[in-house]
Write an enzyme that holds these catalytic residues in place. Structure first.
Site, PDB file in Angstrom:
ATOM      1  N   GLU A 163       4.545  13.238  -4.632  1.00 26.12           N
ATOM      2  CA  GLU A 163       3.690  13.243  -3.449  1.00 26.12           C
ATOM      3  C   GLU A 163       4.203  14.314  -2.483  1.00 26.12           C
ATOM      4  O   GLU A 163       5.360  14.281  -2.073  1.00 26.12           O
ATOM      5  CB  GLU A 163       3.718  11.862  -2.773  1.00 26.12           C
ATOM      6  CG  GLU A 163       2.693  11.733  -1.668  1.00 26.12           C
ATOM      7  CD  GLU A 163       2.714  10.367  -0.998  1.00 26.12           C
ATOM      8  OE1 GLU A 163       3.803   9.819  -0.766  1.00 26.12           O
ATOM      9  OE2 GLU A 163       1.617   9.845  -0.696  1.00 26.12           O
TER      10      GLU A 163
ATOM     11  N   GLU B  20       0.884  -1.178   0.000  1.00 26.47           N
ATOM     12  CA  GLU B  20       0.000   0.000   0.000  1.00 26.47           C
ATOM     13  C   GLU B  20       0.911   1.214   0.000  1.00 26.47           C
ATOM     14  O   GLU B  20       1.507   1.540   1.034  1.00 26.47           O
ATOM     15  CB  GLU B  20      -0.882   0.006   1.252  1.00 26.47           C
ATOM     16  CG  GLU B  20      -1.884  -1.137   1.347  1.00 26.47           C
ATOM     17  CD  GLU B  20      -3.087  -0.943   0.443  1.00 26.47           C
ATOM     18  OE1 GLU B  20      -3.114   0.029  -0.336  1.00 26.47           O
ATOM     19  OE2 GLU B  20      -4.001  -1.779   0.519  1.00 26.47           O
TER      20      GLU B  20
HETATM   21  P1  NAD Z   1       8.301   4.945   4.772  1.00 27.78           P
HETATM   22  O1  NAD Z   1       8.349   4.163   3.518  1.00 27.78           O
HETATM   23  O2  NAD Z   1       9.415   5.861   5.085  1.00 27.78           O
HETATM   24  O3  NAD Z   1       8.206   3.949   6.031  1.00 27.78           O
HETATM   25  C1  NAD Z   1       7.170   3.026   6.173  1.00 27.78           C
HETATM   26  C2  NAD Z   1       7.633   1.910   7.102  1.00 27.78           C
HETATM   27  O4  NAD Z   1       8.690   1.193   6.476  1.00 27.78           O
HETATM   28  C3  NAD Z   1       8.202   2.405   8.428  1.00 27.78           C
HETATM   29  O5  NAD Z   1       7.783   1.527   9.449  1.00 27.78           O
HETATM   30  C4  NAD Z   1       9.696   2.306   8.214  1.00 27.78           C
HETATM   31  O6  NAD Z   1      10.440   2.151   9.397  1.00 27.78           O
HETATM   32  C5  NAD Z   1       9.775   1.059   7.362  1.00 27.78           C
HETATM   33  N1  NAD Z   1      11.007   0.932   6.569  1.00 27.78           N
HETATM   34  C6  NAD Z   1      11.826   1.917   6.112  1.00 27.78           C
HETATM   35  N2  NAD Z   1      12.841   1.378   5.386  1.00 27.78           N
HETATM   36  C7  NAD Z   1      12.637   0.041   5.366  1.00 27.78           C
HETATM   37  C8  NAD Z   1      13.329  -1.061   4.773  1.00 27.78           C
HETATM   38  N3  NAD Z   1      14.429  -0.871   4.035  1.00 27.78           N
HETATM   39  N4  NAD Z   1      12.833  -2.296   4.940  1.00 27.78           N
HETATM   40  C9  NAD Z   1      11.707  -2.497   5.650  1.00 27.78           C
HETATM   41  N5  NAD Z   1      11.006  -1.499   6.253  1.00 27.78           N
HETATM   42  C10 NAD Z   1      11.471  -0.248   6.123  1.00 27.78           C
HETATM   43  O7  NAD Z   1       6.922   5.708   4.775  1.00 27.78           O
HETATM   44  P2  NAD Z   1       6.359   6.728   5.858  1.00 27.78           P
HETATM   45  O8  NAD Z   1       7.054   8.034   5.729  1.00 27.78           O
HETATM   46  O9  NAD Z   1       6.325   6.093   7.206  1.00 27.78           O
HETATM   47  O10 NAD Z   1       4.833   6.880   5.385  1.00 27.78           O
HETATM   48  C11 NAD Z   1       4.413   7.791   4.438  1.00 27.78           C
HETATM   49  C12 NAD Z   1       4.151   7.111   3.115  1.00 27.78           C
HETATM   50  O11 NAD Z   1       3.223   6.060   3.279  1.00 27.78           O
HETATM   51  C13 NAD Z   1       3.517   8.040   2.094  1.00 27.78           C
HETATM   52  O12 NAD Z   1       4.122   7.817   0.847  1.00 27.78           O
HETATM   53  C14 NAD Z   1       2.070   7.610   2.079  1.00 27.78           C
HETATM   54  O13 NAD Z   1       1.383   7.901   0.890  1.00 27.78           O
HETATM   55  C15 NAD Z   1       2.200   6.152   2.295  1.00 27.78           C
HETATM   56  N6  NAD Z   1       0.947   5.599   2.794  1.00 27.78           N
HETATM   57  C16 NAD Z   1       0.221   4.800   1.972  1.00 27.78           C
HETATM   58  C17 NAD Z   1      -1.002   4.310   2.412  1.00 27.78           C
HETATM   59  C18 NAD Z   1      -1.845   3.421   1.548  1.00 27.78           C
HETATM   60  O14 NAD Z   1      -2.756   2.821   2.078  1.00 27.78           O
HETATM   61  N7  NAD Z   1      -1.600   3.313   0.269  1.00 27.78           N
HETATM   62  C19 NAD Z   1      -1.458   4.645   3.687  1.00 27.78           C
HETATM   63  C20 NAD Z   1      -0.676   5.462   4.487  1.00 27.78           C
HETATM   64  C21 NAD Z   1       0.527   5.933   4.036  1.00 27.78           C
END
Ligand code: NAD
Length: 522
Positions: free
Chosen positions: A374, A242
């Site tokens: 975004e 997602e």
């Molecule tokens: P992010 O990708 O930075 O982090 C998401 C999660 O992934 C965190 O728990 C982080 O610690 C973990 N993570 C980071 N690097 C990783 C790796 N190499 N391996 C495994 N896990 C890792 O995203 P964010 O800043 O926390 O969230 C914002 C983003 O999420 C935005 O792009 C938003 O659009 C998206 N989002 C999507 C939905 C959806 O349903 N489509 C919902 C909410 C947020």
């Protein structure tokens, strides 16, 4: 005052983004701890699955009652760690989870039970087929900070009710909310090892991905999603992704300007614009454009920005200052390329380092970053469109495809346009609320992701479908087994004619095929 994530000797410090106050320090899980959690989950999972669906639903019911009883307390925990106004914590987080639990309590039985598969082909008529839905085993969930309760909770409840164990790696920015979820589940009687939280940054997520899990449900940015997809491909690990969005809002020439402008303002500024389903692009028919943009600007100027704990706050802080910097750079890029700033356009340092004024931009173009990347912040960019065709073309001119909305007084016209927009969800005359409809699938196309969460399709992701086929005549050899020959070939041809030919071919086929059952087989 601490202003950003701090990790001191493997401790994560949770901060209140409104004030910088330290909420809690938590031990950060390393690779060994993550693997231990997965091993404990694996050991506990068979017992959980064998408990049976009825007992699992019972625990879900207790969880729902517990959450309902503690709704204000949970909302406060969310607001303090994620910054959103208390009313939003209640409506977009607690309510969403209460209703997701309701959906599963009402529907898990009918959606997960064994299902007969009727056979239409006469060769298969003597066999009975069943779909059996089995849990994957251990499902890992990696979640973001923007909906720190509703995202991991809705995914976890579906995984758990289907008989899986869950290991959750929440965002390093919102671990306290995830621990609150764990405590609600344990209070409902869920065995401790069936749902575990491992707190840590990206490396803890990577360790979870590398541990012997059976499926991963990831919610986060496109960049991390791609890294995860490529690591998962190495071991053919099934994943749901997602990811981000750049949701367009299409305001047609017959839209109600007052209603649509209120929707645009709410859709762009709810959670300070930090929602995957935020309105990030707005395309307005040129005949309404100036009036619409003016209405948005006026309504935006009335928003009260501040600490989400204040009941009058409409828009809270952003999660961290680095997120403010992204917004600032998108707005600056738009300004330099000729966008008009109708409201906001600045930080609000008097409130704190994480605040940015809700901002309305007009005269934007697709050459600007604000229309392509975004932003994930409180900005509403508005662009004029010639007609419906132009609006659809602009909406589809994006690498993202999470959701979209169409605004019109003509429902049929809206629904026709909805079919032409490349997105996982299109709402006609509403924004964002689809996330709270527990029956509706949530997920995107293109760079916005793979797979679905929520509703029937979200529950399907939490099970493996096994087909069980039983022959009703165990004492009879099958007609298609060895012992072939010319007459068998002709009989088979006749058999195909009988089933798929027309008119006299069918009759002739039936006569030819008649001998097939008496044929001698090995
Ligand atoms: P992010 O990708 O930075 O982090 C998401 C999660 O992934 C965190 O728990 C982080 O610690 C973990 N993570 C980071 N690097 C990783 C790796 N190499 N391996 C495994 N896990 C890792 O995203 P964010 O800043 O926390 O969230 C914002 C983003 O999420 C935005 O792009 C938003 O659009 C998206 N989002 C999507 C939905 C959806 O349903 N489509 C919902 C909410 C947020």
């Amino acid at each position: 005052m601490a202003t950003d994530l701090q990790i001191a000797s493997r401790r994560i410090v949770s901060l209140n983004p409104a004030t910088g106050e330290v909420l809690r320090e938590i031990e950060c899980a390393g690779e060994i701890e993550v693997r231990d959690a997965v091993a404990r989950a694996r050991a506990a999972q068979p017992g959980w699955a064998e408990l049976g669906l009825r007992r699992r639903i019972e625990i879900l019911r207790k969880f729902q009652a517990g959450l309902y009883a503690r709704k204000s307390e949970v909302a406060t925990v969310i607001t303090r760690e994620a910054g959103k106004p208390l009313a939003e914590a209640l409506v977009t987080e607690v309510l969403v989870v209460l209703d997701a639990a309701r959906f599963l309590i009402d529907n898990a039985w009918s959606l997960l039970r064994d299902e007969p598969v009727p056979h239409a082909n006469i060769v298969a008529k003597l066999k009975s087929g069943w779909l059996v839905r089995e849990p994957h085993g251990v499902i890992a969930i990696i979640s973001p900070w923007n909906y720190p309760f509703s995202i991991p909770a809705t995914e976890s409840l579906a995984a758990l009710v289907a008989g899986n164990a869950v290991v959750l790696k929440p965002s390093e920015l919102t671990p306290v909310v995830a621990l609150e979820l764990a405590s609600l589940l344990q209070d409902a009687g869920l065995p401790r090892d069936v749902f575990q939280v491992v707190v840590g940054e990206g490396p803890a997520g990577a360790a979870l991905l590398g541990a012997p899990i059976d499926k991963l449900v990831f919610t986060g940015s496109v960049g991390t999603g791609k890294r995860i997809a490529s690591a998962a491909a190495e071991r053919l690990l099934p994943v749901v992704l997602e990811l981000g969005g750049k949701d367009p809002m299409l305001v047609l020439d017959d839209a109600d300007v007052d209603v649509a402008s209120s929707a645009a303002v709410w859709g762009a500024f709810v959670n300070a614009g930090q929602a995957c389903l935020s309105v990030e692009r707005c395309y307005v028919h040129h005949s309404l454009y100036e009036e619409f943009a003016k209405a948005c600007a006026e309504k935006t100027r009335q928003l009260r920005v501040g600490n989400g704990m204040d009941a009058h706050t409409d828009v809270g802080p952003m999660i961290r200052e680095r997120q403010v910097r992204i917004v600032e750079s998108h707005v600056e890029d738009a300004r330099q390329r000729g966008a008009r700033i109708l409201a906001g356009g600045t930080r609000l340092p008097q409130l704190g380092p994480n605040y940015y004024a809700p901002t309305v931009l007009a005269d934007v173009t697709h050459e600007m970053r604000i229309m392509r990347e975004e932003t994930f912040g409180p900005v509403l960019p508005i662009m004029a469109c010639d007609d419906d065709e132009h609006a659809v073309r602009m909406a589809n001119d994006s690498e993202f495809g999470l959701a979209a909305s169409v605004w019109t007084r003509d429902r049929g016209r809206g629904e026709r346009l909805a079919r032409r927009i490349h997105a996982g969800t299109v709402m006609v005359n509403d924004v964002i609320s689809c996330f709270g409809i527990s029956e509706a699938p949530h997920g995107g196309v293109k760079a916005s992701g793979v797979g679905r969460t929520h509703g029937r399709f979200g529950l399907d992701e939490m099970v493996r479908v096994k087909y069980v086929d039983t022959d009703r005549l165990p004492g009879m050899k099958k007609v298609w087994w060895h012992g072939y020959g010319e007459s068998f070939r002709r009989q088979m041809e006749g058999f195909l004619d009988m089933q798929f030919g027309r008119g006299w071919e069918r009759m002739r086929g039936a006569l030819r095929a008649a001998g097939v059952v008496r044929r001698k087989r090995l």
